[in-house]
Design a protein around this motif. Sequence first.
Motif, PDB file in Angstrom:
ATOM      1  N   ASP A   1      32.025  39.206  59.314  1.00 49.58           N
ATOM      2  CA  ASP A   1      33.325  39.231  58.418  1.00 49.58           C
ATOM      3  C   ASP A   1      33.525  38.903  57.132  1.00 49.58           C
ATOM      4  OD1 ASP A   1      34.045  39.885  61.180  1.00 49.58           O
ATOM      5  OD2 ASP A   1      35.454  37.962  61.249  1.00 49.58           O
ATOM      6  N   LYS A   2      33.148  37.501  56.611  1.00 49.30           N
ATOM      7  CA  LYS A   2      33.310  37.211  54.970  1.00 49.30           C
ATOM      8  C   LYS A   2      32.761  38.342  53.982  1.00 49.30           C
ATOM      9  CE  LYS A   2      35.610  32.984  55.183  1.00 49.30           C
ATOM     10  NZ  LYS A   2      35.801  33.628  54.532  1.00 49.30           N
ATOM     11  N   ALA A   3      30.507  39.275  54.572  1.00 53.51           N
ATOM     12  CA  ALA A   3      30.352  39.626  53.952  1.00 53.51           C
ATOM     13  C   ALA A   3      30.632  41.196  54.076  1.00 53.51           C
ATOM     14  CB  ALA A   3      29.357  40.015  54.972  1.00 53.51           C
ATOM     15  N   THR A   4      32.035  41.373  54.227  1.00 56.16           N
ATOM     16  CA  THR A   4      32.394  42.406  54.017  1.00 56.16           C
ATOM     17  C   THR A   4      34.231  41.705  53.584  1.00 56.16           C
ATOM     18  OG1 THR A   4      32.028  43.638  56.334  1.00 56.16           O
ATOM     19  CG2 THR A   4      34.298  44.742  54.395  1.00 56.16           C
ATOM     20  N   SER A   5      34.426  40.694  53.670  1.00 55.08           N
ATOM     21  CA  SER A   5      36.363  40.406  53.102  1.00 55.08           C
ATOM     22  C   SER A   5      35.806  39.732  52.253  1.00 55.08           C
ATOM     23  CB  SER A   5      36.620  39.466  53.798  1.00 55.08           C
ATOM     24  OG  SER A   5      35.993  38.609  54.612  1.00 55.08           O
ATOM     25  N   ASP A   6      35.385  39.044  52.058  1.00 56.07           N
ATOM     26  CA  ASP A   6      34.852  38.303  50.458  1.00 56.07           C
ATOM     27  C   ASP A   6      34.154  39.578  49.172  1.00 56.07           C
ATOM     28  OD1 ASP A   6      36.021  36.062  51.678  1.00 56.07           O
ATOM     29  OD2 ASP A   6      34.210  34.851  51.748  1.00 56.07           O
ATOM     30  N   ARG A   7      33.695  40.091  49.960  1.00 52.71           N
ATOM     31  CA  ARG A   7      33.619  41.545  48.530  1.00 52.71           C
ATOM     32  C   ARG A   7      34.103  41.567  48.454  1.00 52.71           C
ATOM     33  NH1 ARG A   7      32.885  46.436  47.522  1.00 52.71           N
ATOM     34  NH2 ARG A   7      31.120  47.159  46.826  1.00 52.71           N
ATOM     35  N   LYS A   8      34.895  42.251  49.143  1.00 51.53           N
ATOM     36  CA  LYS A   8      36.349  42.450  48.489  1.00 51.53           C
ATOM     37  C   LYS A   8      36.721  41.934  47.752  1.00 51.53           C
ATOM     38  CE  LYS A   8      40.409  45.920  50.678  1.00 51.53           C
ATOM     39  NZ  LYS A   8      41.043  45.343  49.524  1.00 51.53           N
ATOM     40  N   ARG A   9      37.850  40.566  48.715  1.00 50.48           N
ATOM     41  CA  ARG A   9      37.925  39.872  47.353  1.00 50.48           C
ATOM     42  C   ARG A   9      37.069  38.917  46.096  1.00 50.48           C
ATOM     43  NH1 ARG A   9      38.714  36.577  52.660  1.00 50.48           N
ATOM     44  NH2 ARG A   9      40.301  37.037  53.152  1.00 50.48           N
ATOM     45  N   ILE A  10      36.032  39.478  45.665  1.00 49.11           N
ATOM     46  CA  ILE A  10      35.686  39.330  44.701  1.00 49.11           C
ATOM     47  C   ILE A  10      36.079  41.118  43.786  1.00 49.11           C
ATOM     48  CG2 ILE A  10      33.222  39.485  43.171  1.00 49.11           C
ATOM     49  CD1 ILE A  10      32.468  37.610  45.681  1.00 49.11           C
ATOM     50  N   ALA A  11      36.053  42.259  44.593  1.00 47.69           N
ATOM     51  CA  ALA A  11      36.348  43.361  44.253  1.00 47.69           C
ATOM     52  C   ALA A  11      37.635  43.090  43.118  1.00 47.69           C
ATOM     53  CB  ALA A  11      35.604  44.010  44.649  1.00 47.69           C
ATOM     54  N   ASP A  12      38.390  42.806  44.254  1.00 46.65           N
ATOM     55  CA  ASP A  12      40.321  43.064  44.038  1.00 46.65           C
ATOM     56  C   ASP A  12      40.275  42.083  42.667  1.00 46.65           C
ATOM     57  OD1 ASP A  12      40.418  44.998  45.708  1.00 46.65           O
ATOM     58  OD2 ASP A  12      41.067  43.264  47.894  1.00 46.65           O
ATOM     59  N   SER A  13      39.468  41.091  43.045  1.00 47.52           N
ATOM     60  CA  SER A  13      39.540  40.438  41.794  1.00 47.52           C
ATOM     61  C   SER A  13      39.893  40.304  40.130  1.00 47.52           C
ATOM     62  CB  SER A  13      39.227  39.130  41.205  1.00 47.52           C
ATOM     63  OG  SER A  13      37.808  39.053  41.178  1.00 47.52           O
TER      64      SER A  13
ATOM     65  N   PHE B   1      31.740  31.684  41.945  1.00 50.07           N
ATOM     66  CA  PHE B   1      31.010  31.966  40.997  1.00 50.07           C
ATOM     67  C   PHE B   1      31.496  33.425  39.783  1.00 50.07           C
ATOM     68  CE2 PHE B   1      27.487  29.837  43.899  1.00 50.07           C
ATOM     69  CZ  PHE B   1      27.746  29.076  43.694  1.00 50.07           C
ATOM     70  N   PHE B   2      31.830  34.324  41.152  1.00 53.78           N
ATOM     71  CA  PHE B   2      32.985  35.608  40.276  1.00 53.78           C
ATOM     72  C   PHE B   2      33.471  35.416  39.588  1.00 53.78           C
ATOM     73  CE2 PHE B   2      36.795  35.820  41.670  1.00 53.78           C
ATOM     74  CZ  PHE B   2      36.815  34.698  42.410  1.00 53.78           C
ATOM     75  N   GLU B   3      33.894  33.907  39.536  1.00 52.96           N
ATOM     76  CA  GLU B   3      35.145  33.792  37.860  1.00 52.96           C
ATOM     77  C   GLU B   3      34.275  32.859  37.159  1.00 52.96           C
ATOM     78  OE1 GLU B   3      38.142  30.852  38.824  1.00 52.96           O
ATOM     79  OE2 GLU B   3      38.441  31.793  40.795  1.00 52.96           O
ATOM     80  N   VAL B   4      32.563  33.072  36.701  1.00 53.69           N
ATOM     81  CA  VAL B   4      32.269  32.850  35.900  1.00 53.69           C
ATOM     82  C   VAL B   4      30.972  33.132  35.403  1.00 53.69           C
ATOM     83  CG1 VAL B   4      33.049  30.181  35.866  1.00 53.69           C
ATOM     84  CG2 VAL B   4      31.066  31.124  36.638  1.00 53.69           C
ATOM     85  N   GLN B   5      30.533  34.899  36.302  1.00 53.13           N
ATOM     86  CA  GLN B   5      29.837  35.703  35.681  1.00 53.13           C
ATOM     87  C   GLN B   5      30.202  36.786  36.428  1.00 53.13           C
ATOM     88  OE1 GLN B   5      25.681  34.936  37.026  1.00 53.13           O
ATOM     89  NE2 GLN B   5      26.786  34.071  35.650  1.00 53.13           N
ATOM     90  N   ASP B   6      29.629  37.665  34.990  1.00 55.08           N
ATOM     91  CA  ASP B   6      30.575  39.100  34.372  1.00 55.08           C
ATOM     92  C   ASP B   6      30.060  40.195  35.400  1.00 55.08           C
ATOM     93  OD1 ASP B   6      31.799  37.474  32.557  1.00 55.08           O
ATOM     94  OD2 ASP B   6      30.132  38.571  31.407  1.00 55.08           O
ATOM     95  N   TYR B   7      29.144  40.542  35.851  1.00 58.03           N
ATOM     96  CA  TYR B   7      28.788  41.416  36.970  1.00 58.03           C
ATOM     97  C   TYR B   7      28.407  40.567  38.480  1.00 58.03           C
ATOM     98  CZ  TYR B   7      28.740  43.776  33.011  1.00 58.03           C
ATOM     99  OH  TYR B   7      28.912  44.488  31.798  1.00 58.03           O
ATOM    100  N   VAL B   8      27.942  41.063  39.652  1.00 58.01           N
ATOM    101  CA  VAL B   8      27.654  41.959  40.978  1.00 58.01           C
ATOM    102  C   VAL B   8      26.778  42.078  41.212  1.00 58.01           C
ATOM    103  CG1 VAL B   8      27.487  40.222  43.309  1.00 58.01           C
ATOM    104  CG2 VAL B   8      29.325  39.548  41.621  1.00 58.01           C
ATOM    105  N   THR B   9      24.760  42.426  41.137  1.00 59.90           N
ATOM    106  CA  THR B   9      24.356  43.457  41.483  1.00 59.90           C
ATOM    107  C   THR B   9      23.836  43.422  42.643  1.00 59.90           C
ATOM    108  OG1 THR B   9      23.303  43.385  40.244  1.00 59.90           O
ATOM    109  CG2 THR B   9      22.635  44.546  41.583  1.00 59.90           C
ATOM    110  N   GLU B  10      25.206  45.035  43.628  1.00 60.33           N
ATOM    111  CA  GLU B  10      24.931  44.345  45.540  1.00 60.33           C
ATOM    112  C   GLU B  10      23.332  45.140  45.833  1.00 60.33           C
ATOM    113  OE1 GLU B  10      27.919  46.931  46.944  1.00 60.33           O
ATOM    114  OE2 GLU B  10      27.366  45.683  49.188  1.00 60.33           O
ATOM    115  N   SER B  11      22.353  44.170  45.380  1.00 57.60           N
ATOM    116  CA  SER B  11      21.398  44.120  45.969  1.00 57.60           C
ATOM    117  C   SER B  11      20.553  44.448  47.155  1.00 57.60           C
ATOM    118  CB  SER B  11      19.858  43.356  44.519  1.00 57.60           C
ATOM    119  OG  SER B  11      20.956  41.711  44.994  1.00 57.60           O
ATOM    120  N   ASN B  12      21.378  43.541  48.071  1.00 58.93           N
ATOM    121  CA  ASN B  12      20.947  42.598  49.456  1.00 58.93           C
ATOM    122  C   ASN B  12      19.364  42.689  49.415  1.00 58.93           C
ATOM    123  OD1 ASN B  12      23.496  43.165  50.398  1.00 58.93           O
ATOM    124  ND2 ASN B  12      23.916  45.461  50.689  1.00 58.93           N
ATOM    125  N   HIS B  13      18.757  42.354  48.801  1.00 61.59           N
ATOM    126  CA  HIS B  13      17.418  41.842  48.230  1.00 61.59           C
ATOM    127  C   HIS B  13      16.676  41.147  49.137  1.00 61.59           C
ATOM    128  CE1 HIS B  13      18.845  38.404  45.124  1.00 61.59           C
ATOM    129  NE2 HIS B  13      17.978  38.226  45.624  1.00 61.59           N
TER     130      HIS B  13
END
Length: 329
Positions: free
Chosen positions: A271-283, A217-229
């Motif tokens: 683990d993924k809550a951190t690592s996949d977030r990082k992968r998205i940020a790094d992309s 989804f991150f490839e077709v969305q310009d923004y992700v708000t870290e809302s933890n809502h």
Amino acid sequence: MRFLKISVTAVALVFAATSLQAKEIVIKFSHVVAENTPKGKMANKFKELVEKRLPGKVKVQVFPNSQLYGDNKVLEAILLGDVQLAAPSLSKFGKYTKKLQVFDLPFLFKDIHAVGRFQGGPVGQKLLMSMESKGLTGLGYLHNGLKQLSASRALKVPSDANGLKFRIQSSDVLVAQFEAVKALPLKKPFSEVFTLLQTKAIDGQENTWSNIYSKKFFEVQDYVTESNHGLIDYLIVTSTEFWKGLPADIRGVVSKSMNEAVAHGNQVALDKATSDRKRIADSGRSKILQLSAGDRAKWVEAMKPVWKKFEGQIGKDIIDAAVKSNMMN
Ligand code: LMR
């Protein structure tokens, strides 16, 4: 002649006993996410453990990525006996119980540990049985994680969401949550989200880091708000008839294997809550936006009235117990 008759009967009896013994129980486990996610890994671990412990007795077939059934359809399939196990998100049980809606209330849990305390406590455990009268038994919970908001526009304050179309899971609480910020919620199956975003039929969606990453989804969305809502966690569910019909010794091993697979899946979730977030940020494909305390308070203020609206359906005692789980350590 008589001897021949007796031995033919004996052979037939042995044959019947052997074929009865050889009848393998097949557990079909259908889910909608990728294999490299908390649920995907839990399902595969469950298969590995059960087949190692019950060779020739139980076979587990895992169907990921909505290959067999999508979303809510799987619950009908369980009741019909076409599938024996699934772990839909807690947002997908509205047709069978209103009580599980508690998990969809926006800004309810402060973190995944509070969620775990609530699920493991007396109220959470009782909720596992909230669909017994409908023929569904909850075997346990599995974590995925807290939800983030992704969109084609930067969402910093609630008014940024005005007029935008968001895909949601099939939950009325989520409808109310997006209507509270004057957005347009659309209930759509998980399998359609990527295409809806890519074709711009919708503007945004809410999901966990691992789902946003594994389904691209991150490839077709310009923004992700870290809302933890909000939360996406799962209820592992089976048909009461199937579960009670399992021989007790087999049910014990299946249950033990399930608990171990869940512990594994929960670790993957953390683990993924951190690592996949990082992968998205790094992309560099989509920008992650942090909310200031003041802006976060605006989202809370806008969305929290939803709680009152659903209090009657969920039960105040259940909501209170969930709130209390935030105060413990
Ligand atoms: C969704 O539909 O967004 C999620 O429920 C998918 C899942 O099972 O994690």
